[in-house]
Design a protein around this motif. Structure first.
Motif, PDB file in Angstrom:
ATOM      1  N   GLY A  77       8.665   2.971  20.379  1.00  0.00           N
ATOM      2  CA  GLY A  77       8.985   4.261  20.970  1.00  0.00           C
ATOM      3  C   GLY A  77      10.238   4.271  21.800  1.00  0.00           C
ATOM      4  N   ASP A  78      10.939   3.126  21.893  1.00  0.00           N
ATOM      5  CA  ASP A  78      12.124   3.019  22.744  1.00  0.00           C
ATOM      6  C   ASP A  78      13.129   2.102  22.066  1.00  0.00           C
ATOM      7  OD1 ASP A  78      14.054   2.606  24.678  1.00  0.00           O
ATOM      8  OD2 ASP A  78      12.642   2.146  26.287  1.00  0.00           O
ATOM      9  N   ALA A  79      14.262   2.662  21.651  1.00  0.00           N
ATOM     10  CA  ALA A  79      15.285   1.906  20.932  1.00  0.00           C
ATOM     11  C   ALA A  79      15.914   0.808  21.771  1.00  0.00           C
ATOM     12  CB  ALA A  79      16.375   2.854  20.428  1.00  0.00           C
ATOM     13  N   ASN A  80      15.761   0.861  23.075  1.00  0.00           N
ATOM     14  CA  ASN A  80      16.386  -0.136  23.943  1.00  0.00           C
ATOM     15  C   ASN A  80      15.526  -1.383  24.131  1.00  0.00           C
ATOM     16  OD1 ASN A  80      18.759   1.374  24.547  1.00  0.00           O
ATOM     17  ND2 ASN A  80      17.520   2.670  25.885  1.00  0.00           N
ATOM     18  N   ARG A  81      14.332  -1.373  23.601  1.00  0.00           N
ATOM     19  CA  ARG A  81      13.442  -2.522  23.792  1.00  0.00           C
ATOM     20  C   ARG A  81      13.700  -3.561  22.698  1.00  0.00           C
ATOM     21  NH1 ARG A  81       7.753   0.340  25.345  1.00  0.00           N
ATOM     22  NH2 ARG A  81       7.016  -1.823  25.408  1.00  0.00           N
ATOM     23  N   THR A  82      14.885  -4.152  22.781  1.00  0.00           N
ATOM     24  CA  THR A  82      15.355  -5.100  21.782  1.00  0.00           C
ATOM     25  C   THR A  82      15.920  -6.335  22.467  1.00  0.00           C
ATOM     26  OG1 THR A  82      17.489  -3.944  21.750  1.00  0.00           O
ATOM     27  CG2 THR A  82      15.924  -3.380  20.025  1.00  0.00           C
ATOM     28  N   ARG A  83      15.927  -7.443  21.735  1.00  0.00           N
ATOM     29  CA  ARG A  83      16.588  -8.672  22.183  1.00  0.00           C
ATOM     30  C   ARG A  83      17.351  -9.241  21.005  1.00  0.00           C
ATOM     31  NH1 ARG A  83      15.584 -14.409  22.949  1.00  0.00           N
ATOM     32  NH2 ARG A  83      13.704 -14.293  21.642  1.00  0.00           N
ATOM     33  N   PHE A  84      18.595  -9.663  21.256  1.00  0.00           N
ATOM     34  CA  PHE A  84      19.441 -10.150  20.174  1.00  0.00           C
ATOM     35  C   PHE A  84      19.740 -11.635  20.353  1.00  0.00           C
ATOM     36  CE2 PHE A  84      20.328  -5.637  20.737  1.00  0.00           C
ATOM     37  CZ  PHE A  84      20.041  -5.174  19.459  1.00  0.00           C
ATOM     38  N   VAL A  85      19.551 -12.388  19.267  1.00  0.00           N
ATOM     39  CA  VAL A  85      19.920 -13.796  19.245  1.00  0.00           C
ATOM     40  C   VAL A  85      20.832 -14.011  18.042  1.00  0.00           C
ATOM     41  CG1 VAL A  85      17.818 -14.565  20.400  1.00  0.00           C
ATOM     42  CG2 VAL A  85      17.845 -14.418  17.920  1.00  0.00           C
ATOM     43  N   THR A  86      21.577 -15.111  18.048  1.00  0.00           N
ATOM     44  CA  THR A  86      22.605 -15.311  17.021  1.00  0.00           C
ATOM     45  C   THR A  86      22.380 -16.619  16.255  1.00  0.00           C
ATOM     46  OG1 THR A  86      24.052 -16.295  18.707  1.00  0.00           O
ATOM     47  CG2 THR A  86      24.329 -13.950  18.241  1.00  0.00           C
ATOM     48  N   PRO A  87      21.532 -16.590  15.232  1.00  0.00           N
ATOM     49  CA  PRO A  87      21.348 -17.784  14.396  1.00  0.00           C
ATOM     50  C   PRO A  87      22.647 -18.142  13.681  1.00  0.00           C
ATOM     51  CG  PRO A  87      19.705 -16.081  13.899  1.00  0.00           C
ATOM     52  CD  PRO A  87      20.760 -15.445  14.742  1.00  0.00           C
ATOM     53  N   THR A  88      22.774 -19.396  13.294  1.00  0.00           N
ATOM     54  CA  THR A  88      23.879 -19.809  12.440  1.00  0.00           C
ATOM     55  C   THR A  88      23.502 -19.557  10.989  1.00  0.00           C
ATOM     56  OG1 THR A  88      23.051 -22.068  12.166  1.00  0.00           O
ATOM     57  CG2 THR A  88      24.453 -21.628  14.092  1.00  0.00           C
ATOM     58  N   THR A  89      24.469 -19.695  10.098  1.00  0.00           N
ATOM     59  CA  THR A  89      24.149 -19.564   8.678  1.00  0.00           C
ATOM     60  C   THR A  89      23.159 -20.641   8.250  1.00  0.00           C
ATOM     61  OG1 THR A  89      26.109 -20.883   8.129  1.00  0.00           O
ATOM     62  CG2 THR A  89      26.346 -18.496   8.054  1.00  0.00           C
ATOM     63  N   ALA A  90      23.211 -21.808   8.907  1.00  0.00           N
ATOM     64  CA  ALA A  90      22.351 -22.926   8.518  1.00  0.00           C
ATOM     65  C   ALA A  90      20.916 -22.766   9.000  1.00  0.00           C
ATOM     66  CB  ALA A  90      22.930 -24.240   9.042  1.00  0.00           C
ATOM     67  N   ASN A  91      20.716 -22.174  10.198  1.00  0.00           N
ATOM     68  CA  ASN A  91      19.349 -22.147  10.750  1.00  0.00           C
ATOM     69  C   ASN A  91      18.705 -20.764  10.758  1.00  0.00           C
ATOM     70  OD1 ASN A  91      20.338 -20.697  12.948  1.00  0.00           O
ATOM     71  ND2 ASN A  91      20.177 -22.385  14.399  1.00  0.00           N
ATOM     72  N   ARG A  92      19.355 -19.754  10.173  1.00  0.00           N
ATOM     73  CA  ARG A  92      18.845 -18.376  10.263  1.00  0.00           C
ATOM     74  C   ARG A  92      17.461 -18.223   9.634  1.00  0.00           C
ATOM     75  NH1 ARG A  92      23.003 -15.470   5.902  1.00  0.00           N
ATOM     76  NH2 ARG A  92      23.304 -17.343   4.668  1.00  0.00           N
ATOM     77  N   PHE A  93      17.246 -18.840   8.475  1.00  0.00           N
ATOM     78  CA  PHE A  93      15.949 -18.692   7.822  1.00  0.00           C
ATOM     79  C   PHE A  93      14.872 -19.516   8.534  1.00  0.00           C
ATOM     80  CE2 PHE A  93      18.880 -17.649   4.281  1.00  0.00           C
ATOM     81  CZ  PHE A  93      18.435 -16.363   4.041  1.00  0.00           C
ATOM     82  N   ALA A  94      15.254 -20.666   9.053  1.00  0.00           N
ATOM     83  CA  ALA A  94      14.301 -21.479   9.810  1.00  0.00           C
ATOM     84  C   ALA A  94      13.840 -20.742  11.064  1.00  0.00           C
ATOM     85  CB  ALA A  94      14.927 -22.825  10.181  1.00  0.00           C
ATOM     86  N   MET A  95      14.751 -20.045  11.725  1.00  0.00           N
ATOM     87  CA  MET A  95      14.374 -19.290  12.917  1.00  0.00           C
ATOM     88  C   MET A  95      13.435 -18.139  12.580  1.00  0.00           C
ATOM     89  SD  MET A  95      17.789 -19.193  15.335  1.00  0.00           S
ATOM     90  CE  MET A  95      16.875 -18.373  16.652  1.00  0.00           C
ATOM     91  N   LEU A  96      13.653 -17.530  11.426  1.00  0.00           N
ATOM     92  CA  LEU A  96      12.744 -16.461  10.988  1.00  0.00           C
ATOM     93  C   LEU A  96      11.374 -17.035  10.646  1.00  0.00           C
ATOM     94  CD1 LEU A  96      12.273 -13.487  10.175  1.00  0.00           C
ATOM     95  CD2 LEU A  96      13.127 -14.086   7.891  1.00  0.00           C
ATOM     96  N   GLN A  97      11.371 -18.121   9.885  1.00  0.00           N
ATOM     97  CA  GLN A  97      10.109 -18.714   9.459  1.00  0.00           C
ATOM     98  C   GLN A  97       9.282 -19.215  10.643  1.00  0.00           C
ATOM     99  OE1 GLN A  97      12.098 -21.483   6.970  1.00  0.00           O
ATOM    100  NE2 GLN A  97      11.892 -20.280   5.101  1.00  0.00           N
ATOM    101  N   SER A  98       9.950 -19.712  11.681  1.00  0.00           N
ATOM    102  CA  SER A  98       9.241 -20.260  12.841  1.00  0.00           C
ATOM    103  C   SER A  98       8.741 -19.178  13.793  1.00  0.00           C
ATOM    104  CB  SER A  98      10.161 -21.215  13.606  1.00  0.00           C
ATOM    105  OG  SER A  98      11.221 -20.495  14.234  1.00  0.00           O
ATOM    106  N   GLY A  99       9.196 -17.939  13.606  1.00  0.00           N
ATOM    107  CA  GLY A  99       8.788 -16.860  14.487  1.00  0.00           C
ATOM    108  C   GLY A  99       9.667 -16.694  15.709  1.00  0.00           C
ATOM    109  N   GLU A 100      10.791 -17.424  15.763  1.00  0.00           N
ATOM    110  CA  GLU A 100      11.720 -17.269  16.890  1.00  0.00           C
ATOM    111  C   GLU A 100      12.369 -15.894  16.881  1.00  0.00           C
ATOM    112  OE1 GLU A 100      14.210 -20.937  17.812  1.00  0.00           O
ATOM    113  OE2 GLU A 100      13.352 -21.478  15.861  1.00  0.00           O
ATOM    114  N   ILE A 101      12.490 -15.307  15.697  1.00  0.00           N
ATOM    115  CA  ILE A 101      12.972 -13.936  15.574  1.00  0.00           C
ATOM    116  C   ILE A 101      11.981 -13.151  14.727  1.00  0.00           C
ATOM    117  CG2 ILE A 101      15.431 -14.432  15.894  1.00  0.00           C
ATOM    118  CD1 ILE A 101      15.792 -14.490  12.900  1.00  0.00           C
TER     119      ILE A 101
END
Length: 341
Positions: A77-101
């Motif tokens: 209900g609030d577009a501002n309730r976000t947090r941004f992190v910057t995975p690398t090309t190498a670890n982006r899928f690992a971060m998704l799979q682990s639940g970090e993002i």
């Protein structure tokens, strides 16, 4: 081995495979976890104008940032309730799979191999892109065929690395690849003349060119596009409630533009007798409840973030990329929202 033992071994192998498959599926309910946490965590590309970059006040801007904000508007209900992190090309899928993002919005190409082997699912296409090449204007290179024998900076482990190799092999051209680990180092290597050329999606090349300010004219994106690169949000397979929330956030932004609903007129269209608009606004039907959201979820997206066209005009038009194939289907483009009914 006896027939009975063979049969027994087959049953055990089948059960082991089934157990492995079951354990490979995520058990978490991301939608519930996001609500409990009160924040959507999005993985975005670092320092890419038009896609994801903090402004002078530290506020993140870009099309991928706006998609994250749209998901937060729909779910929290609030577009501002976000947090941004910057995975690398190498670890982006690992971060998704682990639940970090919770969702990967990092200019990532939808491919068969990624969905088939990484346990991820692409929830839509927020930009139809293609791979291109950038050179310095002073080189007087004007076409890809002139790149024979050059040194090309590439990001390792990406589709661009593979496509470049395939393209040059197919066209019997030679090149020396210079793998560079991060996008920031890739740009720096090109500027320092460690390579004659660098290759990325055309949108990323345009973003780099736009970031050079008064020196932008010193850089040329060659006219050839050598691949299809559909970019979009990525989530974990098996977490289908979250997948639906992310997919229909994208569809709602496209549908809003199709219906002529924008952040500027959403209050005035609320009284429309058009049943499609009434359903979109959540005034009739229970489409939101079917997604596990409130019925005004789509209206919140447009009110707080805008429709797809608004997001494009705010972020992508300024870096010099025309809508083209990213226009709506009835304006010569490829974007098309399934019916919201």
């Amino acid at each position: 081995m006896s027939r009975a033992l063979l049969a027994s071994a087959g049953v055990i192998a089948t059960l082991a495979f089934a157990a492995h498959q079951a354990s490979a599926q995520p058990t978490a309910d991301t939608l519930a976890a996001v609500r409990a946490r009160g924040v959507v965590t999005c993985g975005v590309t670092p320092s890419t104008v038009g896609f994801a970059q903090p402004d002078s006040s530290g506020v993140w801007r870009g099309i991928d940032v706006d998609y994250c904000r749209a998901i937060a508007a729909a779910v929290l209900g609030d577009a501002n309730r976000t947090r941004f992190v910057t995975p690398t090309t190498a670890n982006r899928f690992a971060m998704l799979q682990s639940g970090e993002i919770d969702v990967l919005l990092r200019t990532t190409t939808w491919t068969l191999s990624r969905e088939a082997t990484l346990g991820v699912a692409f929830a839509g296409v927020n930009m139809y892109d293609g791979q291109g090449f950038m050179v310095k204007r002073a080189t007087n290179i004007s076409a890809v065929r002139q790149l024979d024998g050059t040194t090309i900076c590439v990001l390792p482990g990406t589709t661009t690395e593979t496509i470049t190799a395939d393209y040059f092999r197919t066209h019997t051209m030679r090149y020396t690849p210079l793998p560079v680990a991060t996008i920031e180092d890739l740009r720096a290597a090109f500027l320092a003349d460690r390579c004659n050329v660098f290759t990325l999606d055309v949108s990323a090349l345009a973003a780099f060119r736009a970031s050079q300010g008064a020196n932008a004219e010193s850089f040329v994106v060659l006219p050839e596009i050598i691949s299809k690169e559909p970019l979009g949000p990525v989530v974990r397979q098996g977490d289908w409630r979250w997948f639906n929330a992310v997919r229909w956030t994208h569809n709602a932004m496209v549908a809003a533009e199709e219906l002529g609903i924008s952040s500027g007129n959403i209050d005035s269209v609320a009284g429309s007798t058009n049943p499609d608009i009434q359903r979109f606004m959540g005034r009739i039907g229970d489409l939101g409840q079917g997604l596990g959201l409130t019925n005004d979820w789509a209206a919140r997206i447009v009110s707080q973030v805008g429709n797809y066209g608004e997001v494009w005009e705010r972020n992508i038009t300024p870096i010099g990329i025309e809508r083209g194939i990213n226009n709506l289907w009835n304006r010569g483009g490829l974007h098309y929202a399934p019916p919201m009914r």
